[in-house]
Design a protein around this motif. Structure first.
Motif, PDB file in Angstrom:
ATOM      1  N   TRP A  78       0.825  -1.206   0.000  1.00 51.49           N
ATOM      2  CA  TRP A  78       0.000   0.000   0.000  1.00 51.49           C
ATOM      3  C   TRP A  78       0.858   1.255   0.000  1.00 51.49           C
ATOM      4  O   TRP A  78       2.017   1.212   0.427  1.00 51.49           O
ATOM      5  N   PRO A  79       0.261   2.366  -0.434  1.00 54.97           N
ATOM      6  CA  PRO A  79       0.938   3.639  -0.153  1.00 54.97           C
ATOM      7  C   PRO A  79       1.006   3.811   1.371  1.00 54.97           C
ATOM      8  O   PRO A  79       0.161   3.247   2.089  1.00 54.97           O
ATOM      9  N   ASP A  80       1.974   4.555   1.860  1.00 50.99           N
ATOM     10  CA  ASP A  80       2.018   4.848   3.296  1.00 50.99           C
ATOM     11  C   ASP A  80       0.651   5.418   3.704  1.00 50.99           C
ATOM     12  O   ASP A  80       0.122   6.295   3.014  1.00 50.99           O
ATOM     13  N   HIS A  81       0.087   4.916   4.791  1.00 49.56           N
ATOM     14  CA  HIS A  81      -1.217   5.419   5.227  1.00 49.56           C
ATOM     15  C   HIS A  81      -1.398   5.164   6.722  1.00 49.56           C
ATOM     16  O   HIS A  81      -0.759   4.272   7.292  1.00 49.56           O
ATOM     17  N   CYS A  82      -2.277   5.947   7.320  1.00 51.09           N
ATOM     18  CA  CYS A  82      -2.669   5.767   8.728  1.00 51.09           C
ATOM     19  C   CYS A  82      -1.460   5.552   9.642  1.00 51.09           C
ATOM     20  O   CYS A  82      -1.441   4.628  10.468  1.00 51.09           O
ATOM     21  N   VAL A  83      -0.471   6.429   9.478  1.00 50.28           N
ATOM     22  CA  VAL A  83       0.706   6.345  10.343  1.00 50.28           C
ATOM     23  C   VAL A  83       0.329   6.887  11.727  1.00 50.28           C
ATOM     24  O   VAL A  83      -0.315   7.936  11.837  1.00 50.28           O
ATOM     25  N   GLN A  84       0.708   6.118  12.740  1.00 52.65           N
ATOM     26  CA  GLN A  84       0.362   6.443  14.131  1.00 52.65           C
ATOM     27  C   GLN A  84       0.615   7.918  14.444  1.00 52.65           C
ATOM     28  O   GLN A  84       1.707   8.425  14.213  1.00 52.65           O
ATOM     29  N   GLY A  85      -0.397   8.591  14.930  1.00 47.93           N
ATOM     30  CA  GLY A  85      -0.258   9.984  15.351  1.00 47.93           C
ATOM     31  C   GLY A  85      -0.393  11.002  14.234  1.00 47.93           C
ATOM     32  O   GLY A  85      -0.449  12.207  14.511  1.00 47.93           O
ATOM     33  N   SER A  86      -0.496  10.551  12.977  1.00 47.24           N
ATOM     34  CA  SER A  86      -0.615  11.507  11.862  1.00 47.24           C
ATOM     35  C   SER A  86      -2.079  11.923  11.701  1.00 47.24           C
ATOM     36  O   SER A  86      -2.999  11.239  12.147  1.00 47.24           O
ATOM     37  N   ALA A  87      -2.273  13.060  11.013  1.00 48.35           N
ATOM     38  CA  ALA A  87      -3.637  13.583  10.823  1.00 48.35           C
ATOM     39  C   ALA A  87      -4.501  12.584  10.052  1.00 48.35           C
ATOM     40  O   ALA A  87      -5.693  12.440  10.321  1.00 48.35           O
ATOM     41  N   GLY A  88      -3.883  11.886   9.087  1.00 45.31           N
ATOM     42  CA  GLY A  88      -4.639  10.944   8.273  1.00 45.31           C
ATOM     43  C   GLY A  88      -5.119   9.716   9.028  1.00 45.31           C
ATOM     44  O   GLY A  88      -5.968   8.969   8.539  1.00 45.31           O
ATOM     45  N   ALA A  89      -4.571   9.505  10.204  1.00 45.55           N
ATOM     46  CA  ALA A  89      -4.927   8.327  11.002  1.00 45.55           C
ATOM     47  C   ALA A  89      -6.005   8.619  12.049  1.00 45.55           C
ATOM     48  O   ALA A  89      -6.505   7.698  12.703  1.00 45.55           O
ATOM     49  N   GLU A  90      -6.360   9.894  12.198  1.00 41.57           N
ATOM     50  CA  GLU A  90      -7.421  10.231  13.152  1.00 41.57           C
ATOM     51  C   GLU A  90      -8.749   9.653  12.683  1.00 41.57           C
ATOM     52  O   GLU A  90      -8.872   9.238  11.544  1.00 41.57           O
ATOM     53  N   LEU A  91      -9.754   9.662  13.535  1.00 42.99           N
ATOM     54  CA  LEU A  91     -11.089   9.350  13.044  1.00 42.99           C
ATOM     55  C   LEU A  91     -11.555  10.567  12.243  1.00 42.99           C
ATOM     56  O   LEU A  91     -11.207  11.702  12.562  1.00 42.99           O
ATOM     57  N   ALA A  92     -12.319  10.325  11.165  1.00 42.23           N
ATOM     58  CA  ALA A  92     -12.722  11.406  10.260  1.00 42.23           C
ATOM     59  C   ALA A  92     -13.475  12.491  11.029  1.00 42.23           C
ATOM     60  O   ALA A  92     -14.284  12.198  11.922  1.00 42.23           O
ATOM     61  N   ALA A  93     -13.211  13.728  10.642  1.00 43.26           N
ATOM     62  CA  ALA A  93     -13.773  14.879  11.366  1.00 43.26           C
ATOM     63  C   ALA A  93     -15.298  14.841  11.383  1.00 43.26           C
ATOM     64  O   ALA A  93     -15.929  15.225  12.368  1.00 43.26           O
ATOM     65  N   GLY A  94     -15.914  14.370  10.300  1.00 43.97           N
ATOM     66  CA  GLY A  94     -17.379  14.374  10.227  1.00 43.97           C
ATOM     67  C   GLY A  94     -18.047  13.226  10.962  1.00 43.97           C
ATOM     68  O   GLY A  94     -19.273  13.182  11.075  1.00 43.97           O
ATOM     69  N   LEU A  95     -17.252  12.293  11.449  1.00 43.69           N
ATOM     70  CA  LEU A  95     -17.830  11.124  12.128  1.00 43.69           C
ATOM     71  C   LEU A  95     -18.221  11.500  13.557  1.00 43.69           C
ATOM     72  O   LEU A  95     -17.405  12.033  14.314  1.00 43.69           O
TER      73      LEU A  95
END
Ligand code: VGL
Ligand code: ZN
Length: 204
Positions: A78-95
Protein backbone atom coordinates in the motif's frame (compact mmCIF):
# COMPACT_ATOMS: atom_id res chain seq x y z
CA UNK A 1 -27.81 -7.35 21.94
CA UNK A 2 -26.40 -5.90 18.75
CA UNK A 3 -23.25 -3.90 18.12
CA UNK A 4 -22.22 -1.55 15.32
CA UNK A 5 -18.59 -1.81 14.22
CA UNK A 6 -17.33 1.31 12.42
CA UNK A 7 -14.24 0.23 10.55
CA UNK A 8 -11.36 2.60 9.71
CA UNK A 9 -13.35 5.78 8.98
CA UNK A 10 -10.15 7.81 8.77
CA UNK A 11 -9.00 10.71 6.54
CA UNK A 12 -6.37 8.59 4.76
CA UNK A 13 -9.20 6.41 3.37
CA UNK A 14 -11.31 9.38 2.25
CA UNK A 15 -11.00 11.31 -1.06
CA UNK A 16 -7.77 13.35 -0.83
CA UNK A 17 -6.25 10.83 1.59
CA UNK A 18 -3.16 8.71 1.09
CA UNK A 19 -5.11 5.52 0.34
CA UNK A 20 -8.34 7.12 -0.82
CA UNK A 21 -11.37 4.88 -1.26
CA UNK A 22 -13.64 6.21 -4.05
CA UNK A 23 -16.67 7.96 -2.47
CA UNK A 24 -15.44 6.96 0.96
CA UNK A 25 -16.82 10.20 2.40
CA UNK A 26 -20.36 9.25 1.30
CA UNK A 27 -20.64 6.74 4.14
CA UNK A 28 -20.13 9.23 6.97
CA UNK A 29 -23.74 10.51 7.17
CA UNK A 30 -24.92 6.88 7.14
CA UNK A 31 -22.47 5.85 9.87
CA UNK A 32 -23.81 8.75 11.95
CA UNK A 33 -27.46 7.87 11.25
CA UNK A 34 -26.92 4.22 12.21
CA UNK A 35 -25.37 4.86 15.61
CA UNK A 36 -28.50 5.78 17.63
CA UNK A 37 -30.02 2.41 16.65
CA UNK A 38 -27.34 0.45 18.49
CA UNK A 39 -26.82 0.00 22.21
CA UNK A 40 -23.10 -0.51 21.55
CA UNK A 41 -20.89 1.26 19.00
CA UNK A 42 -17.25 0.29 18.51
CA UNK A 43 -14.80 1.96 16.13
CA UNK A 44 -11.48 0.81 14.73
CA UNK A 45 -8.45 2.72 13.53
CA UNK A 46 -5.82 1.43 11.15
CA UNK A 47 -2.75 2.50 13.14
CA UNK A 48 0.58 1.68 11.54
CA UNK A 49 4.13 2.40 12.63
CA UNK A 50 5.92 4.61 10.08
CA UNK A 51 7.97 1.68 8.76
CA UNK A 52 5.11 -0.78 8.49
CA UNK A 53 5.93 -3.60 6.09
CA UNK A 54 2.60 -3.29 4.27
CA UNK A 55 3.96 -0.03 2.84
CA UNK A 56 5.51 -0.26 -0.65
CA UNK A 57 8.00 2.38 0.51
CA UNK A 58 9.62 -0.24 2.78
CA UNK A 59 10.48 -2.62 -0.09
CA UNK A 60 13.14 -1.67 -2.62
CA UNK A 61 11.88 -1.67 -6.20
CA UNK A 62 8.22 -2.14 -5.26
CA UNK A 63 5.25 0.06 -6.14
CA UNK A 64 1.93 0.49 -4.33
CA UNK A 65 -0.62 -2.22 -5.22
CA UNK A 66 2.05 -4.78 -6.13
CA UNK A 67 1.66 -8.09 -4.28
CA UNK A 68 4.50 -9.78 -2.43
CA UNK A 69 5.00 -12.69 -0.07
CA UNK A 70 5.45 -11.13 3.37
CA UNK A 71 6.69 -13.70 5.92
CA UNK A 72 4.62 -16.40 4.23
CA UNK A 73 1.45 -14.34 3.67
CA UNK A 74 0.20 -12.79 0.43
CA UNK A 75 0.45 -9.03 0.95
CA UNK A 76 -0.79 -6.13 -1.17
CA UNK A 77 1.70 -3.28 -0.86
CA UNK A 78 0.00 0.00 0.00
CA UNK A 79 0.94 3.64 -0.15
CA UNK A 80 2.02 4.85 3.30
CA UNK A 81 -1.22 5.42 5.23
CA UNK A 82 -2.67 5.77 8.73
CA UNK A 83 0.71 6.35 10.34
CA UNK A 84 0.36 6.44 14.13
CA UNK A 85 -0.26 9.98 15.35
CA UNK A 86 -0.62 11.51 11.86
CA UNK A 87 -3.64 13.58 10.82
CA UNK A 88 -4.64 10.94 8.27
CA UNK A 89 -4.93 8.33 11.00
CA UNK A 90 -7.42 10.23 13.15
CA UNK A 91 -11.09 9.35 13.04
CA UNK A 92 -12.72 11.41 10.26
CA UNK A 93 -13.77 14.88 11.37
CA UNK A 94 -17.38 14.37 10.23
CA UNK A 95 -17.83 11.12 12.13
CA UNK A 96 -19.94 11.43 15.27
CA UNK A 97 -17.85 9.74 17.96
CA UNK A 98 -19.97 10.71 20.95
CA UNK A 99 -21.54 7.23 21.15
CA UNK A 100 -18.36 5.30 20.31
CA UNK A 101 -17.65 3.33 23.48
CA UNK A 102 -14.23 1.95 22.61
CA UNK A 103 -11.72 2.25 19.79
CA UNK A 104 -9.68 -0.78 18.74
CA UNK A 105 -6.43 0.04 16.94
CA UNK A 106 -4.91 -2.47 14.56
CA UNK A 107 -1.96 -2.87 12.23
CA UNK A 108 0.40 -1.80 14.98
CA UNK A 109 2.92 -4.61 14.45
CA UNK A 110 5.61 -3.77 11.89
CA UNK A 111 5.88 -7.29 10.44
CA UNK A 112 2.25 -8.17 9.78
CA UNK A 113 -0.83 -6.46 8.38
CA UNK A 114 -4.21 -6.55 10.07
CA UNK A 115 -7.33 -6.03 7.99
CA UNK A 116 -9.77 -7.58 10.44
CA UNK A 117 -10.77 -5.88 13.67
CA UNK A 118 -10.53 -9.31 15.35
CA UNK A 119 -7.17 -10.79 14.25
CA UNK A 120 -4.01 -9.99 12.30
CA UNK A 121 -3.88 -11.39 8.76
CA UNK A 122 -2.07 -14.52 9.93
CA UNK A 123 -4.68 -15.15 12.66
CA UNK A 124 -1.77 -15.25 15.10
CA UNK A 125 -2.95 -12.70 17.62
CA UNK A 126 -6.43 -11.71 18.70
CA UNK A 127 -7.24 -8.05 19.34
CA UNK A 128 -9.61 -9.10 22.11
CA UNK A 129 -12.63 -7.70 20.26
CA UNK A 130 -14.57 -10.99 20.17
CA UNK A 131 -14.23 -11.48 23.92
CA UNK A 132 -15.10 -7.85 24.52
CA UNK A 133 -18.30 -8.19 22.47
CA UNK A 134 -19.23 -11.50 24.09
CA UNK A 135 -18.61 -9.97 27.50
CA UNK A 136 -21.13 -7.28 26.65
CA UNK A 137 -23.69 -9.87 25.59
CA UNK A 138 -23.46 -9.11 21.88
CA UNK A 139 -24.87 -11.72 19.48
CA UNK A 140 -25.37 -9.63 16.33
CA UNK A 141 -22.65 -7.57 14.70
CA UNK A 142 -23.28 -4.92 12.02
CA UNK A 143 -20.24 -3.81 10.05
CA UNK A 144 -19.83 -0.49 8.22
CA UNK A 145 -16.83 1.63 7.20
CA UNK A 146 -13.82 1.28 4.90
CA UNK A 147 -12.73 -0.40 2.82
CA UNK A 148 -15.51 -2.83 1.84
CA UNK A 149 -13.19 -5.31 0.11
CA UNK A 150 -10.47 -5.29 2.78
CA UNK A 151 -11.03 -4.33 6.39
CA UNK A 152 -14.85 -4.52 6.33
CA UNK A 153 -14.75 -7.89 4.53
CA UNK A 154 -12.10 -9.44 6.78
CA UNK A 155 -13.86 -8.14 9.89
CA UNK A 156 -17.20 -9.62 8.78
CA UNK A 157 -15.55 -12.94 7.91
CA UNK A 158 -13.94 -13.20 11.35
CA UNK A 159 -17.19 -12.12 13.04
CA UNK A 160 -18.93 -15.06 11.36
CA UNK A 161 -16.15 -17.41 12.37
CA UNK A 162 -16.42 -16.16 15.95
CA UNK A 163 -20.09 -17.12 15.91
CA UNK A 164 -21.72 -13.69 15.64
CA UNK A 165 -24.79 -13.17 13.46
CA UNK A 166 -23.14 -10.84 10.96
CA UNK A 167 -24.54 -8.05 8.79
CA UNK A 168 -22.64 -5.79 6.41
CA UNK A 169 -24.40 -2.47 5.86
CA UNK A 170 -23.87 -2.31 2.15
CA UNK A 171 -24.49 1.39 1.51
CA UNK A 172 -22.42 2.36 4.54
CA UNK A 173 -19.23 0.98 3.00
CA UNK A 174 -17.23 1.56 -0.20
CA UNK A 175 -14.62 -0.68 -1.82
CA UNK A 176 -11.16 -0.02 -3.21
CA UNK A 177 -12.11 -2.43 -6.04
CA UNK A 178 -15.76 -2.94 -7.04
CA UNK A 179 -14.96 -6.39 -8.40
CA UNK A 180 -13.20 -7.29 -5.16
CA UNK A 181 -16.31 -6.34 -3.20
CA UNK A 182 -18.57 -8.44 -5.44
CA UNK A 183 -16.40 -11.47 -4.64
CA UNK A 184 -16.34 -10.55 -0.96
CA UNK A 185 -20.14 -10.33 -0.82
CA UNK A 186 -20.51 -13.72 -2.48
CA UNK A 187 -18.06 -15.23 0.00
CA UNK A 188 -19.84 -13.65 2.98
CA UNK A 189 -23.23 -14.92 1.79
CA UNK A 190 -21.80 -18.43 1.46
CA UNK A 191 -20.49 -18.19 5.00
CA UNK A 192 -23.94 -17.22 6.29
CA UNK A 193 -23.46 -13.47 6.43
CA UNK A 194 -26.14 -10.93 5.55
CA UNK A 195 -26.07 -7.79 3.41
CA UNK A 196 -28.44 -5.04 4.53
CA UNK A 197 -29.05 -1.36 3.79
CA UNK A 198 -29.04 1.53 6.23
CA UNK A 199 -32.78 2.03 5.56
CA UNK A 200 -33.46 -1.59 6.57
CA UNK A 201 -31.49 -1.15 9.79
CA UNK A 202 -33.24 2.12 10.64
CA UNK A 203 -36.65 0.56 9.93
CA UNK A 204 -35.89 -2.54 12.01
C1 VGL B 1 -7.28 -1.06 4.73
C2 VGL B 1 -5.72 -1.50 3.12
C3 VGL B 1 -4.70 -1.28 4.01
C4 VGL B 1 -8.73 -0.94 5.10
C5 VGL B 1 -6.28 -0.86 5.65
O1 VGL B 1 -9.05 -0.24 6.08
O2 VGL B 1 -9.56 -1.54 4.40
N1 VGL B 1 -7.01 -1.40 3.47
N2 VGL B 1 -5.00 -0.96 5.28
ZN1 ZN C 1 -3.47 -0.38 6.60
Amino acid sequence: MKALLLIDIQPDFLPGGRLAVPEGDAIIPLANALQPHFPLVVATQDWHPARHQSFASQHAGQQPFNRIDLHGLDQVLWPDHCVQGSAGAELAAGLDTSRVEVIFRKGTEVEIDSYSAFFDNGHRKSTGLADYLRGRGVRQVYVAGLAADYCVYFTAKDALQEGFETYVVEDATRPISTEGFEQAKEDLRQRGGHLVTTAQVLAG
